[in-house]
Design a protein around this motif. Structure first.
Motif, mmCIF file in Angstrom:
data_model
loop_
_atom_site.group_PDB
_atom_site.id
_atom_site.type_symbol
_atom_site.label_atom_id
_atom_site.label_comp_id
_atom_site.label_asym_id
_atom_site.label_seq_id
_atom_site.Cartn_x
_atom_site.Cartn_y
_atom_site.Cartn_z
ATOM 1 N N UNK A 118 -52.468 -110.134 -14.137
ATOM 2 C CA UNK A 118 -51.249 -110.442 -14.925
ATOM 3 C C UNK A 118 -52.411 -111.972 -15.790
ATOM 4 N N UNK A 119 -52.577 -112.866 -14.354
ATOM 5 C CA UNK A 119 -52.619 -114.145 -14.530
ATOM 6 C C UNK A 119 -54.443 -114.623 -14.855
ATOM 7 N N UNK A 120 -55.093 -113.189 -14.644
ATOM 8 C CA UNK A 120 -55.943 -113.417 -15.424
ATOM 9 C C UNK A 120 -57.353 -114.610 -14.560
ATOM 10 N N UNK A 121 -56.934 -113.782 -12.899
ATOM 11 C CA UNK A 121 -57.167 -114.404 -11.986
ATOM 12 C C UNK A 121 -58.683 -113.661 -11.672
ATOM 13 N N UNK A 122 -59.289 -114.188 -11.390
ATOM 14 C CA UNK A 122 -60.943 -113.881 -10.396
ATOM 15 C C UNK A 122 -60.886 -113.912 -9.553
ATOM 16 N N UNK A 123 -60.271 -114.955 -8.431
ATOM 17 C CA UNK A 123 -59.751 -115.245 -7.596
ATOM 18 C C UNK A 123 -58.254 -115.508 -6.646
ATOM 19 N N UNK A 124 -58.346 -114.368 -5.817
ATOM 20 C CA UNK A 124 -56.090 -115.066 -5.330
ATOM 21 C C UNK A 124 -56.462 -116.075 -3.492
ATOM 22 N N UNK A 125 -56.257 -116.780 -3.663
ATOM 23 C CA UNK A 125 -55.809 -117.553 -2.673
ATOM 24 C C UNK A 125 -54.965 -116.768 -2.154
ATOM 25 N N UNK A 126 -55.394 -116.888 -0.849
ATOM 26 C CA UNK A 126 -53.272 -115.971 -0.120
ATOM 27 C C UNK A 126 -53.604 -116.789 0.934
ATOM 28 N N UNK A 127 -52.058 -116.950 1.383
ATOM 29 C CA UNK A 127 -51.866 -117.368 2.633
ATOM 30 C C UNK A 127 -51.275 -116.822 3.704
ATOM 31 N N UNK A 128 -51.361 -117.163 4.655
ATOM 32 C CA UNK A 128 -50.441 -115.532 5.554
ATOM 33 C C UNK A 128 -50.373 -116.487 6.788
ATOM 34 N N UNK A 177 -41.081 -121.960 -7.557
ATOM 35 C CA UNK A 177 -41.999 -121.320 -6.832
ATOM 36 C C UNK A 177 -42.357 -119.995 -6.887
ATOM 37 N N UNK A 178 -42.570 -120.076 -8.389
ATOM 38 C CA UNK A 178 -43.268 -118.524 -9.386
ATOM 39 C C UNK A 178 -44.362 -118.397 -10.154
ATOM 40 N N UNK A 179 -44.691 -117.706 -10.301
ATOM 41 C CA UNK A 179 -46.146 -116.968 -11.060
ATOM 42 C C UNK A 179 -45.243 -117.878 -12.570
ATOM 43 N N UNK A 180 -44.841 -117.342 -12.757
ATOM 44 C CA UNK A 180 -44.533 -117.761 -14.480
ATOM 45 C C UNK A 180 -43.769 -119.272 -14.379
ATOM 46 N N UNK A 181 -43.670 -120.051 -13.730
ATOM 47 C CA UNK A 181 -43.859 -121.703 -13.477
ATOM 48 C C UNK A 181 -45.165 -122.048 -13.919
ATOM 49 N N UNK A 182 -46.168 -120.970 -12.733
ATOM 50 C CA UNK A 182 -47.873 -121.651 -12.673
ATOM 51 C C UNK A 182 -48.383 -121.159 -14.024
ATOM 52 N N UNK A 183 -47.948 -119.947 -14.749
ATOM 53 C CA UNK A 183 -48.753 -119.499 -16.079
ATOM 54 C C UNK A 183 -48.080 -121.108 -17.027
#
Lengths: 213, 257
Positions: free
Chosen positions: B40-50, B245-251
């Motif tokens: 949805x965000x058109x990202x090519x990389x996913x930075x994932x923290x666990x 802390x949401x994707x909507x705010x990032x976009x």
């Protein structure tokens, strides 16, 4: 005079004490204030006070505990409740007056968050408060009890640190502070915002002398 | 400001409601797939923290299937001595994120994960590592970042009793959260700027993503309350008062930039 910079000697410095009664204890959502009260005062007297009930038209549900503790009544809200935007327009100018210290008991951990929710639910952006204006009487009381010297260069940081401190035997509720300072309290009136504020103001007056800020 | 990197967390951390399921597995109105959010965000990389390794494989598999590059970080609590059981030891804790730089880094991070989580003596209320464990298990295939919140800077600034002196295994990169909406953030920013002025460190702008939209914050706090053993009306989560802390705010920020 030595110490003339301390707030206790300033006759002109104003303090805005604010207290909110809310639907529950959620800092994030569904919890704007339904009662918003404030006192504007200097160190000697109360200059102005406002007590407003806010009618959210049943949009939010009050928790059982909050209803019991605060004495919330739908009938009263229907009778005297005002539009949230109307009350906000009265509160905003005093809230954002940078010359006034913004005070409250445990304001750092609670009251500021319902204020933000209030803005959100009336369609306004998050209010930008200069946190350096804040005096949290709970944190100041902890400083007094622990004999901690105030950090005048960064008092807000110190207050936040104190707000995270908890220890057995260190009681800093408004009621216990009032008792300690010899301030008379009617227990049946506690958790009415304007009454709490009057007690809070009297406690602040004592703390201005107990802590060198 | 520069590029802002979105950092995804999943439900496995107990702090997010995004999931590592395929988009097909996700029901409408339910938890959203991180893959779907990234697309949805058109990202090519996913930075994932666990906070654990066990959802790494799901993340890797799903990213591979969807032509996304996974960049994995392991979030750890560290302190000076993980075997010390005291209030001071808890006050000394702070978070770090260890990232895998390359394929060789996967084995190295597994070794580090084992050193922390397979040793029960590291547990005091929660599993944590120590600066010495980091150093003993460090390799050049790993990257260290210091998160904005719960870092040693944050804890030293705002937490009573904390006076953490970090002992980095390598030169870290500092993360700066953009538009967090957290009220005390200016103090954390001040502490970060002061620390950076005393050394030559890189800073990256980040946006933590715990849920998809502002509206999802409500579902998120319910999840957090369940995990915390508290309730929606009384979540007992200190300073948990921002819906940003949401994707909507990032976009929104990305569009405005």
């Amino acid at each position: 005079m030595i110490g003339s910079h301390l707030l206790r000697y300033s006759d002109t410095q104003k303090y805005l004490l604010t207290d909110k009664e809310t639907f529950n204890l959620n800092l994030l959502t569904d919890n704007p204030p339904w009662q918003s009260s404030w006192i504007l005062a200097n160190k000697n007297e109360i200059i102005d006070s406002q007590d407003n009930f806010i009618d959210w038209n049943g949009r939010f549900v009050i928790s059982k505990d909050a209803r019991r503790i605060t004495g919330y009544s739908e009938e009263k809200i229907k009778m005297v409740g005002q539009d949230p935007l109307e009350v906000w327009n009265k509160f905003e100018p005093v809230l954002l007056d940078d010359s006034v210290f913004l005070c409250g008991h445990n304001i750092l951990n609670f009251d500021l968050y319902p204020i933000n929710q209030w803005c959100r639910y009336i369609g306004k952006p998050q209010v930008k408060i200069d946190i350096r204006r804040i005096l949290d009487t709970n944190s100041l009381a902890k400083m007094m009890k622990l004999g901690v010297k105030p950090d005048r260069e960064n008092l807000i940081r110190q207050q936040y640190r104190m707000s995270s401190f908890h220890a057995k035997g260190i009681r800093t509720s408004l009621g216990s502070l009032a008792k300690e300072f010899g301030i008379e309290v009617d227990e049946t009136k506690l958790h009415d915002a304007i009454y709490d504020l009057t007690i809070n103001y009297k406690v602040l007056q004592k703390l201005l002398w107990a802590v060198e800020i | 400001m520069g590029e802002i990197i979105p950092i995804f967390y999943s439900d496995s951390s107990g702090r997010a409601i995004n999931v590592w399921w395929s988009e097909k597995e996700c029901e409408t109105g339910g938890a959203e797939s991180i893959v779907g959010l990234a697309k949805k965000a058109g990202l090519k990389e996913v930075y994932f923290v666990s906070t654990r390794m066990y959802d790494y494989m799901s993340a890797f598999k799903l990213c591979s299937e969807n032509n996304l590059q996974l960049i994995f970080g392991l979030e750890l609590w560290v302190c000076s001595d993980s075997r010390e059981r005291s209030d001071q030891s808890v006050a000394d804790e702070s978070k770090v994120i260890v990232w895998i730089k390359n394929s060789a880094g996967y084995k190295d991070i597994l070794r580090l994960h084992k050193a922390v989580f397979a040793d029960i003596t590291n547990k005091y209320y929660k599993m944590r590592g120590s600066w010495s464990i980091l150093k003993q298990n460090w390799t050049d295939n790993l990257l260290l970042t210091i998160p904005y919140f719960d870092s040693f800077l944050h804890r030293n600034t705002l937490n009573y009793g904390s006076s953490i002196i970090p002992d980095f295994p390598c030169k870290p990169i500092f993360m700066k959260e953009i538009n967090s909406g957290i009220l005390y953030e200016p103090l954390v920013e001040e502490a970060l700027n002061k620390f950076l002025s005393n050394g030559d460190y890189e800073v990256i702008s980040t946006k933590t993503i715990y849920y998809p939209t502002y509206e999802d914050a409500k579902a998120w706090i319910v999840f957090r309350a369940i995990k915390n053993g508290s309730s929606f009306h009384r979540p007992e989560l200190d300073h948990c008062g921002s819906i940003n802390f949401c994707l909507e705010d990032y976009l929104k920020i990305r569009e405005a930039a």
